[in-house]
Write a protein that holds these residues in place. Structure first.
Motif, PDB file in Angstrom:
ATOM      1  N   ARG A 175       0.818  -1.211   0.000  1.00 15.91           N
ATOM      2  CA  ARG A 175       0.000   0.000   0.000  1.00 15.91           C
ATOM      3  C   ARG A 175       0.851   1.259   0.000  1.00 15.91           C
ATOM      4  N   ARG A 176       2.124   1.137   0.377  1.00 15.18           N
ATOM      5  CA  ARG A 176       3.023   2.295   0.355  1.00 15.18           C
ATOM      6  C   ARG A 176       3.492   2.606  -1.054  1.00 15.18           C
ATOM      7  N   THR A 177       3.471   1.603  -1.920  1.00 11.44           N
ATOM      8  CA  THR A 177       4.022   1.799  -3.267  1.00 11.44           C
ATOM      9  C   THR A 177       3.000   1.622  -4.386  1.00 11.44           C
ATOM     10  N   VAL A 178       1.855   1.008  -4.068  1.00 13.19           N
ATOM     11  CA  VAL A 178       0.824   0.756  -5.083  1.00 13.19           C
ATOM     12  C   VAL A 178      -0.491   1.350  -4.592  1.00 13.19           C
ATOM     13  N   ALA A 179      -1.036   2.283  -5.328  1.00 12.85           N
ATOM     14  CA  ALA A 179      -2.270   2.950  -4.896  1.00 12.85           C
ATOM     15  C   ALA A 179      -3.423   1.972  -4.795  1.00 12.85           C
ATOM     16  N   GLU A 180      -3.623   1.145  -5.800  1.00 15.89           N
ATOM     17  CA  GLU A 180      -4.680   0.145  -5.780  1.00 15.89           C
ATOM     18  C   GLU A 180      -4.105  -1.194  -6.216  1.00 15.89           C
ATOM     19  N   PRO A 181      -3.852  -2.088  -5.250  1.00 21.44           N
ATOM     20  CA  PRO A 181      -3.184  -3.344  -5.585  1.00 21.44           C
ATOM     21  C   PRO A 181      -4.114  -4.428  -6.128  1.00 21.44           C
ATOM     22  N   ASP A 182      -5.377  -4.107  -6.377  1.00 21.92           N
ATOM     23  CA  ASP A 182      -6.316  -5.123  -6.860  1.00 21.92           C
ATOM     24  C   ASP A 182      -5.770  -5.804  -8.120  1.00 21.92           C
ATOM     25  N   GLY A 183      -5.760  -7.127  -8.120  1.00 23.00           N
ATOM     26  CA  GLY A 183      -5.271  -7.897  -9.251  1.00 23.00           C
ATOM     27  C   GLY A 183      -3.783  -8.160  -9.227  1.00 23.00           C
ATOM     28  N   LEU A 184      -3.074  -7.502  -8.311  1.00 20.41           N
ATOM     29  CA  LEU A 184      -1.637  -7.695  -8.230  1.00 20.41           C
ATOM     30  C   LEU A 184      -1.317  -9.087  -7.683  1.00 20.41           C
ATOM     31  N   VAL A 185      -0.301  -9.719  -8.223  1.00 16.15           N
ATOM     32  CA  VAL A 185       0.214 -10.982  -7.700  1.00 16.15           C
ATOM     33  C   VAL A 185       1.679 -10.771  -7.346  1.00 16.15           C
ATOM     34  N   CYS A 186       2.018 -11.052  -6.113  1.00 12.06           N
ATOM     35  CA  CYS A 186       3.400 -10.863  -5.681  1.00 12.06           C
ATOM     36  C   CYS A 186       3.865 -12.107  -4.935  1.00 12.06           C
ATOM     37  N   THR A 187       5.152 -12.159  -4.697  1.00 12.27           N
ATOM     38  CA  THR A 187       5.739 -13.255  -3.923  1.00 12.27           C
ATOM     39  C   THR A 187       5.992 -12.772  -2.508  1.00 12.27           C
ATOM     40  N   VAL A 188       5.481 -13.510  -1.541  1.00 16.49           N
ATOM     41  CA  VAL A 188       5.728 -13.205  -0.136  1.00 16.49           C
ATOM     42  C   VAL A 188       6.703 -14.254   0.393  1.00 16.49           C
ATOM     43  N   ARG A 189       7.865 -13.808   0.821  1.00 20.51           N
ATOM     44  CA  ARG A 189       8.871 -14.717   1.366  1.00 20.51           C
ATOM     45  C   ARG A 189       8.797 -14.680   2.887  1.00 20.51           C
ATOM     46  N   ILE A 190       8.601 -15.859   3.468  1.00 23.22           N
ATOM     47  CA  ILE A 190       8.532 -15.998   4.923  1.00 23.22           C
ATOM     48  C   ILE A 190       9.501 -17.104   5.302  1.00 23.22           C
ATOM     49  N   GLY A 191      10.640 -16.741   5.881  1.00 27.42           N
ATOM     50  CA  GLY A 191      11.671 -17.738   6.144  1.00 27.42           C
ATOM     51  C   GLY A 191      12.203 -18.283   4.830  1.00 27.42           C
ATOM     52  N   ASP A 192      12.201 -19.611   4.708  1.00 23.77           N
ATOM     53  CA  ASP A 192      12.663 -20.226   3.467  1.00 23.77           C
ATOM     54  C   ASP A 192      11.506 -20.582   2.537  1.00 23.77           C
ATOM     55  N   ARG A 193      10.311 -20.086   2.845  1.00 22.26           N
ATOM     56  CA  ARG A 193       9.127 -20.376   2.037  1.00 22.26           C
ATOM     57  C   ARG A 193       8.777 -19.173   1.164  1.00 22.26           C
ATOM     58  N   ALA A 194       8.433 -19.424  -0.091  1.00 26.79           N
ATOM     59  CA  ALA A 194       7.991 -18.378  -1.017  1.00 26.79           C
ATOM     60  C   ALA A 194       6.565 -18.695  -1.455  1.00 26.79           C
ATOM     61  N   VAL A 195       5.655 -17.743  -1.232  1.00 23.87           N
ATOM     62  CA  VAL A 195       4.239 -17.942  -1.543  1.00 23.87           C
ATOM     63  C   VAL A 195       3.796 -16.892  -2.551  1.00 23.87           C
ATOM     64  N   ARG A 196       3.208 -17.330  -3.646  1.00 26.30           N
ATOM     65  CA  ARG A 196       2.622 -16.404  -4.613  1.00 26.30           C
ATOM     66  C   ARG A 196       1.245 -16.019  -4.100  1.00 26.30           C
ATOM     67  N   VAL A 197       1.018 -14.718  -3.909  1.00 27.55           N
ATOM     68  CA  VAL A 197      -0.215 -14.228  -3.308  1.00 27.55           C
ATOM     69  C   VAL A 197      -0.891 -13.247  -4.255  1.00 27.55           C
ATOM     70  N   GLY A 198      -2.163 -13.489  -4.531  1.00 21.85           N
ATOM     71  CA  GLY A 198      -2.956 -12.595  -5.349  1.00 21.85           C
ATOM     72  C   GLY A 198      -3.830 -11.698  -4.494  1.00 21.85           C
ATOM     73  N   VAL A 199      -3.998 -10.439  -4.921  1.00 20.85           N
ATOM     74  CA  VAL A 199      -4.796  -9.464  -4.174  1.00 20.85           C
ATOM     75  C   VAL A 199      -6.133  -9.297  -4.883  1.00 20.85           C
ATOM     76  N   GLU A 200      -7.221  -9.552  -4.163  1.00 18.64           N
ATOM     77  CA  GLU A 200      -8.560  -9.408  -4.725  1.00 18.64           C
ATOM     78  C   GLU A 200      -9.325  -8.356  -3.929  1.00 18.64           C
ATOM     79  N   ARG A 201      -9.819  -7.327  -4.608  1.00 20.38           N
ATOM     80  CA  ARG A 201     -10.636  -6.326  -3.933  1.00 20.38           C
ATOM     81  C   ARG A 201     -12.074  -6.792  -3.915  1.00 20.38           C
ATOM     82  N   LEU A 202     -12.686  -6.778  -2.712  1.00 20.99           N
ATOM     83  CA  LEU A 202     -14.060  -7.251  -2.552  1.00 20.99           C
ATOM     84  C   LEU A 202     -15.051  -6.110  -2.351  1.00 20.99           C
ATOM     85  N   GLY A 203     -14.602  -4.911  -2.199  1.00 17.73           N
ATOM     86  CA  GLY A 203     -15.499  -3.774  -1.997  1.00 17.73           C
ATOM     87  C   GLY A 203     -15.038  -2.940  -0.814  1.00 17.73           C
ATOM     88  N   PRO A 204     -15.755  -1.866  -0.462  1.00 19.54           N
ATOM     89  CA  PRO A 204     -17.020  -1.491  -1.109  1.00 19.54           C
ATOM     90  C   PRO A 204     -16.765  -0.824  -2.464  1.00 19.54           C
TER      91      PRO A 204
END
Length: 307
Positions: A278-307
């Protein structure tokens, strides 16, 4: 005692019940950090890697087995990081490392009760009964329930979410118990504070950047809205929704953070990555990024549900 150790418990320490439990913990331990107490010496006698966090030499007879052990064991430096010290000492540990002193622990393994019984009757100048001692447990065994200071099993956390230098599309999330950070043990870059909605301490509630809710029945969005209303300084509220994470921000915008593939053990960690986005993307809806937690990498999609 529990009050003295409350901050440490909330940082991850597990305090065993006073009469039982330590035996199993000692047998299961990979490392033992102790002092001049007998349990530390028992750990060394088991062959477990054992180091000293404190050892008051002046309280012990210099020729006693435990004093000899204290002179032989490694002593931790409280001003140096713990893990490298443990790893370095464990690398040169062998099960018989302290055998010269631990073999003095007893000359009659398993027979101390009988020896002490005879000694006490002799001191009392009484004839020792010829029948064996009837042994019963001092109290019925009962499951140990920790209770306070747990809230929902989520202590206050200090988290960071930084772009991964190895992957510009990824965010690396780290989360640590807040108590050691507050005590000055860790120095972190641009941290944020995460608390649970049931957090009892005002200082952590007032410092919260993100608040976690659930699990509980009912409408999760109502819970998230109530949590934000209760903590006016918080930027967003989050709750796990299966493998996904629901996020509500201060403007009332709802998002669902959904893993694309293998999920993280705790989906609420995605909320820290979302704060960074949210600091770098005004509206992240539809964005897919990689979240690294320890040695795990998770591809995470952002879905806006409203309002």
């Amino acid at each position: 005692m529990r009050a003295w150790l409350a901050d440490a418990e909330r940082a991850g320490l597990r305090v065993l019940p006073p009469r039982s439990g330590w035996q199993a913990a000692l047998v299961a331990a990979d490392h033992v950090i102790g002092d001049h107490g007998s349990v530390t010496f028992y750990g060394a006698a088991l062959g477990t890697h054992t180091v000293l966090g404190a050892f008051p030499d002046h309280e012990l007879a210099t020729s006693s087995p435990i004093a000899r052990f204290g002179r032989a064991a490694t002593r931790l430096d409280p001003d140096a990081p713990l893990l490298p010290q443990l790893a370095a000492d464990a690398a040169r540990h062998t099960p018989d490392r302290f055998a010269a002193t631990t073999r003095l622990l007893t000359s009659v393994p398993g027979g101390s009760a009988a020896v002490l019984r005879s000694a006490f009757y002799k001191i009392l100048d009484l004839a020792e009964p010829d029948r064996p001692v009837r042994v019963v447990p001092p109290e019925p065994p009962a499951a140990y329930r920790r209770g306070w200071p747990d809230t929902a099993g989520v202590p206050p956390l200090i988290a960071t979410a930084e772009p991964d230098p190895a992957d510009p599309t990824a965010v690396r999330v780290t989360r640590r118990p807040a108590e050691p950070v507050a005590a000055g043990r860790l120095s972190l870059r641009r941290p944020h504070t995460v608390v649970h909605a049931d957090e009892p301490q005002t200082r952590w509630r007032d410092a919260a950047d993100a608040v976690l809710c659930g699990p509980a029945p009912g409408d999760p969005w109502r819970r998230l809205a109530d949590a934000l209303a209760a903590l006016p300084g918080t930027r967003l509220a989050a709750e796990a929704d299966g493998d996904a994470c629901l996020v509500l921000d201060r403007d009332g915008v709802r998002h669902r953070l959904v893993p694309r593939g293998a999920a993280a053990p705790d989906p609420t960690a995605y909320a820290s990555a979302f704060l960074r986005l949210r600091r770098t993307v005004a509206e992240p809806d539809g964005l897919v990024c990689t979240v690294r937690i320890g040695d795990r990498a998770v591809r995470v999609g952002v879905e806006r549900l409203g309002p």
